[in-house]
Scaffold this active site. Structure first.
Site, PDB file in Angstrom:
ATOM      1  CG  MET A  33      -1.886  -1.221   1.160  1.00  0.00           C
ATOM      2  SD  MET A  33      -3.449  -0.973   1.986  1.00  0.00           S
ATOM      3  CE  MET A  33      -2.902  -0.661   3.650  1.00  0.00           C
ATOM      4  CE  LYS A  56       3.660  -4.647  10.151  1.00  0.00           C
ATOM      5  NZ  LYS A  56       2.315  -4.258  10.618  1.00  0.00           N
ATOM      6  N   GLY A 101       5.216 -10.063   4.106  1.00  0.00           N
ATOM      7  CA  GLY A 101       6.019 -10.065   5.334  1.00  0.00           C
ATOM      8  C   GLY A 101       5.309 -10.803   6.466  1.00  0.00           C
ATOM      9  CB  SER A 114       4.291  -0.767  10.485  1.00  0.00           C
ATOM     10  OG  SER A 114       3.037  -0.241  10.144  1.00  0.00           O
ATOM     11  CG  LEU A 156       7.228   1.279  -0.955  1.00  0.00           C
ATOM     12  CD1 LEU A 156       7.936   1.033  -2.292  1.00  0.00           C
ATOM     13  CD2 LEU A 156       6.269   0.128  -0.660  1.00  0.00           C
ATOM     14  NE  ARG A 167      -2.719   1.618   9.634  1.00  0.00           N
ATOM     15  CZ  ARG A 167      -3.138   0.589   8.876  1.00  0.00           C
ATOM     16  NH1 ARG A 167      -2.462  -0.538   8.859  1.00  0.00           N
ATOM     17  NH2 ARG A 167      -4.220   0.700   8.133  1.00  0.00           N
ATOM     18  N   GLY A 210      11.233  -3.097   5.275  1.00  0.00           N
ATOM     19  CA  GLY A 210      10.509  -4.375   5.217  1.00  0.00           C
ATOM     20  C   GLY A 210      10.099  -4.666   3.772  1.00  0.00           C
ATOM     21  CG  HIS A 211       7.162  -2.275   1.842  1.00  0.00           C
ATOM     22  ND1 HIS A 211       6.963  -1.166   2.615  1.00  0.00           N
ATOM     23  CD2 HIS A 211       5.987  -2.965   1.854  1.00  0.00           C
ATOM     24  CE1 HIS A 211       5.717  -1.154   3.069  1.00  0.00           C
ATOM     25  NE2 HIS A 211       5.109  -2.243   2.634  1.00  0.00           N
TER      26      HIS A 211
HETATM   27  O1  PAF Z   1      -0.251  -5.902   3.533  1.00  0.00           O
HETATM   28  C1  PAF Z   1      -0.636  -4.970   2.798  1.00  0.00           C
HETATM   29  O2  PAF Z   1       0.074  -3.979   2.568  1.00  0.00           O
HETATM   30  C2  PAF Z   1      -2.021  -5.060   2.184  1.00  0.00           C
HETATM   31  O3  PAF Z   1      -2.932  -5.669   3.033  1.00  0.00           O
HETATM   32  C3  PAF Z   1      -2.026  -5.718   0.791  1.00  0.00           C
HETATM   33  C4  PAF Z   1      -1.578  -7.178   0.865  1.00  0.00           C
HETATM   34  C5  PAF Z   1      -1.111  -4.960  -0.153  1.00  0.00           C
HETATM   35  C6  PAF Z   1      -3.436  -5.702   0.207  1.00  0.00           C
HETATM   36  O4  PAF Z   1      -3.917  -4.414   0.052  1.00  0.00           O
END
Ligand code: PAF
Length: 290
Positions: free
Chosen positions: A30, A149, A147, A185, A33, A187, A36-37
């Site tokens: 989402m 998490k 991930g 995260s 980034l 967030r 983790g990403h």
């Molecule tokens: O984990 C996330 O970032 C979201 O839930 C995902 C898998 C991209 C789906 O919107």
């Protein structure tokens, strides 16, 4: 690296690479980034000839009063991170592109979706399962990288992939943490630096839970749960624990007596740190003592 905004173009690109025999990996995100990403993208890069990262803040997985509107977004920053990680395509659709027309279909993985996170966020996993199914149909990947998490999300999606015979392998990669243990995260950006320090207690009580089970050999999970909650309320009284649950890692069924349980255990938690909701977990093998 190319940015693709239309579903039909992404499908044509994926079809082309599938025909040439290339393996395709999808890292669904989402956006906003973090490391983790990046670790997911690097893992995908190692396994596949073509790496696609999707960036889409999916409205259907946010409940009323949740943070959809204020969820952090910075495409320019994200695209630099993707490029550095060796991503080939960013799939970056608008909401109207993903949800055009009057869709009447949604994917619900029953039972598992209602527990833990599901009981605090009704409908959340239907939103996740539906958007991930759409992303799989759009990017046609051989592997999807997520991930650890989001343990419950992984259990839900693994079951969905198996139940619907989806021809994509789910690859779960380790949680990446800040130096103090806080799980990375998007967030975390809502937290003040003091809250970030305080929130490190969450990983501490997960490790303590694991230690009580593996070293102190406590098999009554109620004892583990209440000790963990006590440690948190003494060390970080400003953090409100929403749940701290000990379950299996297949259907997330609570385990009360570990003496009879063999298999993978997940200790998962959710907590409010100010107005920010955080989740984390620890997963480990356990062998019954009987
Ligand atoms: O984990 C996330 O970032 C979201 O839930 C995902 C898998 C991209 C789906 O919107």
């Amino acid at each position: 690296m190319k940015v693709v905004k239309e579903i039909s173009s992404m499908q044509e690109i994926s079809d082309y690479y599938r025909c040439t025999g290339k393996k395709i990996a999808l890292v669904p995100t989402m956006g906003f980034l973090h490391e983790g990403h990046t670790s997911l993208m690097l893992n995908a890069r190692e396994r596949a000839g073509i790496v696609i990262t999707s960036i889409f803040v999916n409205p259907t997985q946010f409940g009323k009063g949740e943070d959809f509107g204020k969820y952090p977004r910075d495409f320019l920053r994200d695209s630099h991170i993707c490029e550095k990680a060796g991503v080939d395509f960013i799939f970056y659709p608008e909401v109207d592109e993903m949800y055009k027309g009057n869709a009447l279909t949604a994917i619900t993985v029953n039972k598992i979706s209602d527990k833990l996170e599901g009981s605090f966020r009704p409908g959340h996993f239907t939103g996740v399962a539906t958007v991930v199914t759409k992303l799989l149909n759009i990017t046609k990947p051989h592997t999807i990288h997520l991930g650890s998490k989001d343990a419950q999300q992984n259990v839900v999606l693994k079951k969905m992939i198996s139940d619907l015979n989806i021809d994509t392998e789910l690859v779960v990669c380790p949680t990446i943490r800040e130096d103090n243990g806080l799980a990375m995260s998007s967030r975390n950006t809502y937290l003040t630096s003091e809250q970030k320090e305080d929130a490190a207690s969450l990983y501490f009580i997960l490790k303590e839970g694991k230690r009580m089970i593996t070293e102190d050999k406590i098999s009554d999970t109620n004892i583990v749960k209440s000790k963990a909650a006590e440690i948190l309320s003494n060390s970080s009284p400003d953090i409100q624990l929403q749940y701290y649950e000990i379950t299996d890692n297949e259907e997330l069924e609570p385990i009360s007596d570990l003496g009879k349980f063999s298999g993978e255990i997940v200790i998962s938690l959710a907590a409010k740190c100010g107005t920010t909701r955080l989740i984390d977990n620890i997963i480990f093998e356990h062998n019954s003592i009987s």
